[in-house]
Design a protein around this motif. Structure first.
Motif, mmCIF file in Angstrom:
data_model
loop_
_atom_site.group_PDB
_atom_site.id
_atom_site.type_symbol
_atom_site.label_atom_id
_atom_site.label_comp_id
_atom_site.label_asym_id
_atom_site.label_seq_id
_atom_site.Cartn_x
_atom_site.Cartn_y
_atom_site.Cartn_z
ATOM 1 N N ASP A 448 -98.138 59.092 -16.585
ATOM 2 C CA ASP A 448 -98.599 58.148 -17.157
ATOM 3 C C ASP A 448 -98.246 57.885 -18.890
ATOM 4 O O ASP A 448 -97.849 56.883 -19.193
ATOM 5 N N ASP A 511 -100.865 53.684 -10.313
ATOM 6 C CA ASP A 511 -100.801 53.391 -11.565
ATOM 7 C C ASP A 511 -99.440 54.116 -12.293
ATOM 8 O O ASP A 511 -98.894 53.433 -13.233
ATOM 9 N N ARG A 515 -96.293 52.414 -14.022
ATOM 10 C CA ARG A 515 -95.810 52.371 -15.512
ATOM 11 C C ARG A 515 -94.694 53.059 -15.685
ATOM 12 O O ARG A 515 -93.833 52.717 -16.691
ATOM 13 N N ARG A 554 -103.861 46.798 -10.916
ATOM 14 C CA ARG A 554 -102.982 46.952 -12.139
ATOM 15 C C ARG A 554 -101.529 47.540 -12.110
ATOM 16 O O ARG A 554 -100.983 47.538 -12.842
ATOM 17 N N ALA A 555 -101.518 48.438 -11.069
ATOM 18 C CA ALA A 555 -100.303 49.162 -10.720
ATOM 19 C C ALA A 555 -99.343 47.882 -10.266
ATOM 20 O O ALA A 555 -98.062 47.862 -10.667
ATOM 21 N N TYR A 558 -98.027 46.426 -13.577
ATOM 22 C CA TYR A 558 -97.008 47.266 -14.334
ATOM 23 C C TYR A 558 -95.687 47.141 -13.685
ATOM 24 O O TYR A 558 -94.754 46.986 -14.146
#
Length: 779
Positions: A448, A511, A515, A554-555, A558
């Protein structure tokens, strides 16, 4: 409240400091503070509890380990140093035991310096509340009331005085009884042999001796009592108060002894000139048939000795000072006038004559006292602490803004400094956490953070037009980490790597995968460093197939941001195009499914890194030329920035201690730098696309949060190093400067500098396009 309830209901309450006198100092307040602190620690072992003790003599006392700090009562600077110690110790709450006489300055005014400089919530237990204070006593207590988040008193009378005399708000005041040890209801004869009074009727007074105790009036009553009950003895237990000893030695004790001799009752008056510990005190109390407090001061609103004996189920006789009148009501004891030996004599004889009534009185006292035992009182304090923390969450205390100021128009942005980022980066990669500004090896590294670091290097190169040697070194380090983190079997990225370079997972998180893809796509699209571009492209293409299985919102965001970057350089990649469309549809459908008129969001909760969802959908809509996506994204972002605006107008993101569930309450803390960066980036993208000045203003509002325009008026950044504190807590900053927080600030800063650069270029273009009217016609 049970320990498990405290643990489950509040992760705020992790460290509590108690301020007051502490054993082995000999005074009632020291006993109270020690009992409170030790019992609280015993009931809630998961909370770190420690004490700051007041020293009134050079060299202090031989305190137990629980006392972490000693304050020189008569030195003002010691109070400032104690406040600094508590602030740096990151205590969650301070519990002050207040008595005018234990602090330095006129009427103990030095304590105001400590309280005014504390950042943590303050709960103050008031051991004296005067009905007729002097002007300065009134001023001191009024300031304590203002500085305290909560006030604890031990009697209804004290509560009444606080409201009527000191105008204290009722909402601040809580009544919690004086704590007492847990004692059995036993026959007094059980302990009498230990003090050589077997077969005697025992009358008892204990506590520190001073002239306001009124013991002489009991001694004067003894001759007539002894005529009727010749086997009675009067035990006077306790040393002379240390302050009295300093001024007049043992004069008062000697006067009492002479009085007993003059009245011929010296054989019936036994002095135990010792400061007894709790086990011995319980034995003395147990041996008493009647306990008497003949005190002379009506103003006394609390008495530990009276509380102890009531809890032991003793027959009690007392003068009508405020606390005694309240505690002994409803037949729990008997009250006699001040300075009246005759009344003492009559009441003692009556109690001894009426054994049945005396024992009934004892039982009523004992049952009443069961709510005063320390384990229950400690839990009451825990509940009060919990309420105080919750109130501070809703209404934070504001502090003066130190050192750096907010640039009114942000014409001058802070300088980009990478000192702390470089400090956090070693030969392996970017370390995850810090203790203050010191890298914390215990938690190792994460994909991350290294992905965020790589993203920053690409944006810095674009901002500056070239990649500086220091940024190039960081980019190589972070890209090497992502390459090492890649698992060719799963086509995902492992996330957690220990400092000993051992992977702690094989599949990572959604995530961390997203990222990594975002950073790789950005490097490939924006960097002019050929080796970095090719390495990033190679890794991006190997990892891309796993993107189809990502469904965490959220992933997905990204992944979308990474795909948008990548497709600017490789628009013909059919797999990337397909995944972009599918994931954009997924995010758009999520929004349409969850949004309502009063909840315009992608999920039924606002949690972490919220703005990235709207940002990704907005950019995806622009890339795919699907205006309904862009419109939905702007609607969601507009709703989010409204939710994140405090009443005072500054940025106040959703806290991570509870988040903000639909239909629930928005958590105010802990506020994370990630939320500020995410909002800055999303709003600036909205500004670039729409050219609506509102979005630029919202980006500025979020960025100013870093600089101190926030709930606490405290800047989170270290301008000299580029480090950023880990968050905004109810009463203070989290002083640690971890990787996520530092990168969130630096990424937000580079985004602000990019738009400032764009605006400046636009101004130059506009100016150059204008005719030079000043020189026309001057030939």
């Amino acid at each position: 409240m049970k320990a498990a309830e405290i643990e489950s209901q509040s992760i705020h309450l992790q460290r509590v400091a108690f301020i007051g006198n502490y054993l082995p100092r000999q005074c009632g307040l020291a006993t109270f503070t020690t009992d409170l602190c030790e019992n609280f620690a015993a009931q809630f072992p998961q909370i770190e509890s420690f004490a700051l003790a007041m020293n009134d003599i050079p060299g202090g006392y031989d305190y137990p380990p629980r006392v972490r700090y000693a304050i020189d009562a008569n030195r003002l600077s010691s109070y400032r140093q104690a406040a600094e110690f508590l602030n740096l110790s990151s205590v969650d709450l301070v519990c002050l035991q207040h008595e005018y006489g234990i602090f330095g300055g006129e009427d103990g005014s030095y304590i105001l310096t400590l309280l005014s400089e504390l950042k943590a919530p303050i709960v103050t237990t008031l051991h004296t509340v005067l009905r007729q204070p002097s002007a300065n006593q009134y001023r001191v207590l009024r300031e304590i009331i203002e500085l305290s988040d909560r006030l604890i008193v031990m009697s209804k009378t004290a509560k009444q005085f606080l409201q009527e005399v000191y105008n204290a708000p009722l909402s601040k005041i809580e009544l919690i009884p004086h704590g007492i040890p847990e004692m059995a209801f036993i026959d007094p004869n059980f302990y009498k042999d230990q003090f050589g009074v077997s077969g005697k009727i025992v009358l008892l007074t204990f506590g520190l001796l001073s002239r306001n105790k009124g013991i002489e009036h009991v001694i004067r009553a003894l001759p007539n009592i002894l005529e009727r009950y010749p086997n009675l003895v009067y035990l006077i237990v306790g040393v002379t108060h240390p302050n009295v000893v300093r001024h007049e030695g043992e004069t008062y004790r000697e006067e009492l002894q002479r009085l007993a001799q003059e009245l011929g009752v010296q054989e019936h008056v036994i002095f135990f000139n010792q400061f007894v510990n709790l086990p011995k005190l319980v034995q003395f109390i147990g041996a008493a048939d009647i306990y008497i407090t003949p005190y002379l001061n009506r103003e006394q609103i609390v008495s530990g000795t009276l509380a102890y004996t009531l809890g032991a189920g003793k027959a009690i006789l007392s003068t009508p000072y405020y606390y005694a009148t309240e505690l002994l009501a409803d037949g729990r004891g008997m009250v006699i006038p001040f300075n009246d030996p005759r009344a003492i004599e009559e009441r003692i004889i009556w109690l001894l004559d009426h054994e049945e009534e005396r024992h009934a009185m004892r039982k009523r006292a004992y049952l009443y006292g069961q709510e005063m035992i320390w384990r229950k009182v400690a839990r009451r304090y825990a509940t009060a602490f919990q309420i105080t923390i919750k109130q501070r969450l809703k209404a934070p205390r504001y502090f003066a803004l130190p050192s750096i100021s907010i640039h009114q128009e942000l014409d001058v942005l802070p300088e980009m400094r990478l000192d702390h980022l470089q400090r956090m980066t070693d030969d392996t990669g970017l370390l995850q956490h810090a203790i203050y500004s010191i890298p914390n090896y215990h938690f190792g590294y994460t994909t991350d953070d290294n992905a965020r670091g790589l993203l920053l290097t690409a944006l810095l190169e674009e901002l500056n037009g070239e990649m500086s040697p220091e940024v190039e070194q960081l980019a190589h380090r972070y890209l090497a980490f992502l390459t090492y983190a890649f698992n060719p079997q799963t086509k995902r990225f492992r996330n957690a790597l220990s400092y000993q370079r051992q992977w702690l997972d094989e599949n990572g998180t959604d995530d961390s995968y997203g990222r990594a893809l975002w950073a790789l796509g950005t490097i490939y699209c924006r960097s002019n460093h050929e080796a970095l571009k090719q390495s990033a492209l190679h890794l991006f293409q190997r990892a891309l197939p796993a993107a189809e299985g990502i469904e965490s919102p959220r992933a997905v965001a990204y992944v979308l941001l990474g795909l948008i970057e990548y497709l600017q350089a490789q628009p013909g990649d059919r797999l990337a195009q397909t995944i972009l469309q599918n994931k954009a549809d997924f995010l758009h459908d999520l929004y349409q499914h969850n949004r309502t008129d009063d909840w315009q969001w992608f999920e039924a909760i606002l949690s972490y890194d919220n703005a990235v969802l709207a940002r990704a959908l907005l950019l995806a809509g622009e890339t795919l030329q699907q205006t309904e996506m862009s419109a939905a994204a702007l609607q969601a972002l507009g709703w989010l920035v409204a939710v994140q605006q405090a009443e005072q107008g500054h940025f106040a993101p959703v806290g991570n201690l509870g988040f903000f569930p639909k239909g629930g309450t928005k958590a105010r803390y802990d506020q994370q730098p990630l939320e500020a960066y995410s909002t800055v980036a999303a709003c600036l993208d909205a500004y670039r696309i729409s050219q609506d000045q509102l979005w630029y203003q919202e980006a500025r509002r979020a960025f100013e949060w870093f600089l101190g325009n926030n709930d606490l008026n405290l800047p989170l950044i270290d301008c000299a190093s580029g480090g950023c504190r880990d968050g905004l807590q109810p009463a203070r900053l989290n002083q640690n400067q971890g990787a996520e927080s530092t990168l969130s600030y630096l990424l937000a800063l580079v985004e602000m500098k990019r738009v400032a650069q764009d605006l400046e270029e636009r101004r130059v273009l506009i100016k150059s396009a204008q005719p030079n009217n000043g020189h026309q016609g001057r030939r």
